[in-house]
Write an enzyme that holds these catalytic residues in place. Structure first.
Site, mmCIF file in Angstrom:
data_model
loop_
_atom_site.group_PDB
_atom_site.id
_atom_site.type_symbol
_atom_site.label_atom_id
_atom_site.label_comp_id
_atom_site.label_asym_id
_atom_site.label_seq_id
_atom_site.Cartn_x
_atom_site.Cartn_y
_atom_site.Cartn_z
ATOM 1 N N GLU A 181 0.854 -1.181 0.000
ATOM 2 C CA GLU A 181 0.000 0.000 0.000
ATOM 3 C C GLU A 181 0.889 1.229 0.000
ATOM 4 O O GLU A 181 1.751 1.390 0.874
ATOM 5 C CB GLU A 181 -0.960 0.047 1.187
ATOM 6 C CG GLU A 181 -1.802 1.304 1.138
ATOM 7 C CD GLU A 181 -3.183 1.178 1.715
ATOM 8 O OE1 GLU A 181 -3.964 2.117 1.506
ATOM 9 O OE2 GLU A 181 -3.486 0.176 2.360
ATOM 10 N N GLY B 62 -0.720 7.093 5.698
ATOM 11 C CA GLY B 62 -1.615 7.976 6.443
ATOM 12 C C GLY B 62 -0.864 8.711 7.535
ATOM 13 O O GLY B 62 0.258 8.372 7.891
ATOM 14 N N GLY B 63 -1.511 9.731 8.062
ATOM 15 C CA GLY B 63 -0.927 10.494 9.144
ATOM 16 C C GLY B 63 -0.008 11.616 8.706
ATOM 17 O O GLY B 63 0.553 12.320 9.540
ATOM 18 N N ASP C 130 5.645 5.065 2.387
ATOM 19 C CA ASP C 130 5.251 6.449 2.606
ATOM 20 C C ASP C 130 6.456 7.341 2.393
ATOM 21 O O ASP C 130 7.595 6.942 2.645
ATOM 22 C CB ASP C 130 4.697 6.650 4.015
ATOM 23 C CG ASP C 130 3.739 7.828 4.095
ATOM 24 O OD1 ASP C 130 2.515 7.579 4.154
ATOM 25 O OD2 ASP C 130 4.202 8.983 4.088
ATOM 26 N N ASP D 26 9.397 7.549 -2.178
ATOM 27 C CA ASP D 26 8.644 8.616 -2.832
ATOM 28 C C ASP D 26 8.002 8.078 -4.105
ATOM 29 O O ASP D 26 8.709 7.707 -5.053
ATOM 30 C CB ASP D 26 9.606 9.756 -3.150
ATOM 31 C CG ASP D 26 8.945 10.961 -3.772
ATOM 32 O OD1 ASP D 26 7.768 10.881 -4.199
ATOM 33 O OD2 ASP D 26 9.618 12.005 -3.865
ATOM 34 N N GLN D 27 6.686 8.063 -4.166
ATOM 35 C CA GLN D 27 5.994 7.511 -5.319
ATOM 36 C C GLN D 27 6.187 8.340 -6.580
ATOM 37 O O GLN D 27 5.916 7.860 -7.677
ATOM 38 C CB GLN D 27 4.505 7.321 -5.030
ATOM 39 C CG GLN D 27 3.653 8.557 -5.150
ATOM 40 C CD GLN D 27 2.191 8.264 -4.997
ATOM 41 O OE1 GLN D 27 1.615 8.504 -3.963
ATOM 42 N NE2 GLN D 27 1.576 7.723 -6.035
ATOM 43 N N ASP E 89 -2.783 4.629 -2.452
ATOM 44 C CA ASP E 89 -3.543 5.587 -1.653
ATOM 45 C C ASP E 89 -2.556 6.653 -1.177
ATOM 46 O O ASP E 89 -2.591 7.097 -0.042
ATOM 47 C CB ASP E 89 -4.220 4.889 -0.472
ATOM 48 C CG ASP E 89 -5.242 5.771 0.224
ATOM 49 O OD1 ASP E 89 -5.644 6.805 -0.346
ATOM 50 O OD2 ASP E 89 -5.634 5.429 1.354
ATOM 51 N N HIS F 167 -2.107 11.252 -4.246
ATOM 52 C CA HIS F 167 -3.249 11.531 -5.133
ATOM 53 C C HIS F 167 -2.956 12.574 -6.212
ATOM 54 O O HIS F 167 -3.884 13.117 -6.804
ATOM 55 C CB HIS F 167 -4.495 11.919 -4.348
ATOM 56 C CG HIS F 167 -4.844 10.967 -3.258
ATOM 57 N ND1 HIS F 167 -4.982 9.610 -3.478
ATOM 58 C CD2 HIS F 167 -5.048 11.155 -1.934
ATOM 59 C CE1 HIS F 167 -5.279 9.016 -2.337
ATOM 60 N NE2 HIS F 167 -5.309 9.918 -1.387
ATOM 61 N N ASP G 28 -9.153 7.145 -4.797
ATOM 62 C CA ASP G 28 -9.396 8.591 -4.745
ATOM 63 C C ASP G 28 -9.043 9.311 -6.043
ATOM 64 O O ASP G 28 -8.508 10.422 -6.037
ATOM 65 C CB ASP G 28 -8.635 9.219 -3.560
ATOM 66 C CG ASP G 28 -8.961 8.543 -2.238
ATOM 67 O OD1 ASP G 28 -10.131 8.187 -2.031
ATOM 68 O OD2 ASP G 28 -8.040 8.351 -1.431
#
Length: 163
Positions: A43, A47-48, A75, A93-94, A116, A119, A145
């Site tokens: 994933e 988050g956060g 993340d 880093d995506q 996720d 975005h 999203d």
């Protein structure tokens, strides 16, 4: 309870359930028959935001839903979460294919990749181009999203004006 994805979403407080995005029903439809054969999940986006001690709710949900899977959370921000067994937190880093390659160098191919992340349309495309080949044959790649692709705050705009 492990097979009820909606209940797991509520238990762990992820926004994937019906209280927010309602992704659990389509995920359960497509992934439910494979629950016991999935061995690796990635994933993007834990988050956060910048908070190193917050996030990971959906990682916990996936770990409980897929009883044999290692769950990898990627993340851009440093995370220091107590998530227990079968969850690996990775920083990457995506929007940067080299960063993704370094971050995932020791990971297996994935049965499921869920984007996720931030975005931002161009980052989604970059991650997809870098990661789709890391799926096992017949694996699933989900992008959440997508409505934000039209939001100017995420690089979107009227047709033909995207960045």
């Amino acid at each position: 309870m492990g097979g009820d994805l909606e209940r797991l979403a509520r238990l762990w407080g992820t926004d994937k359930g019906t209280t927010r995005h309602s992704y659990t029903a389509p995920y359960a439809t497509h992934l439910g028959p494979r629950r016991r054969t999935v061995t690796a999940v990635l994933e993007i986006g834990i988050g956060g935001y910048e908070d190193p001690h917050y996030g990971g709710q959906s990682l916990l949900m996936w770990r409980n839903y897929f009883p044999r899977a290692m769950v990898y959370g990627l993340d851009v921000f440093e995370k220091q979460l107590s998530v227990g067994s079968r969850i690996v937190i990775i920083r990457g880093d995506q929007s940067d294919p080299d960063s993704l390659a370094r971050a995932l160098a020791g990971c297996p191919r994935f049965d499921l990749i869920v984007d996720d992340g931030d975005h931002i349309g161009s980052h989604i495309v970059t991650a997809f181009a870098a990661l789709f080949a890391r799926l096992v044959p017949g694996g699933f790649y989900a992008i959440e999203d997508l409505q934000t692709a039209y939001d100017p705050d995420y690089g979107g705009g009227p047709a033909g004006t995207e960045g």
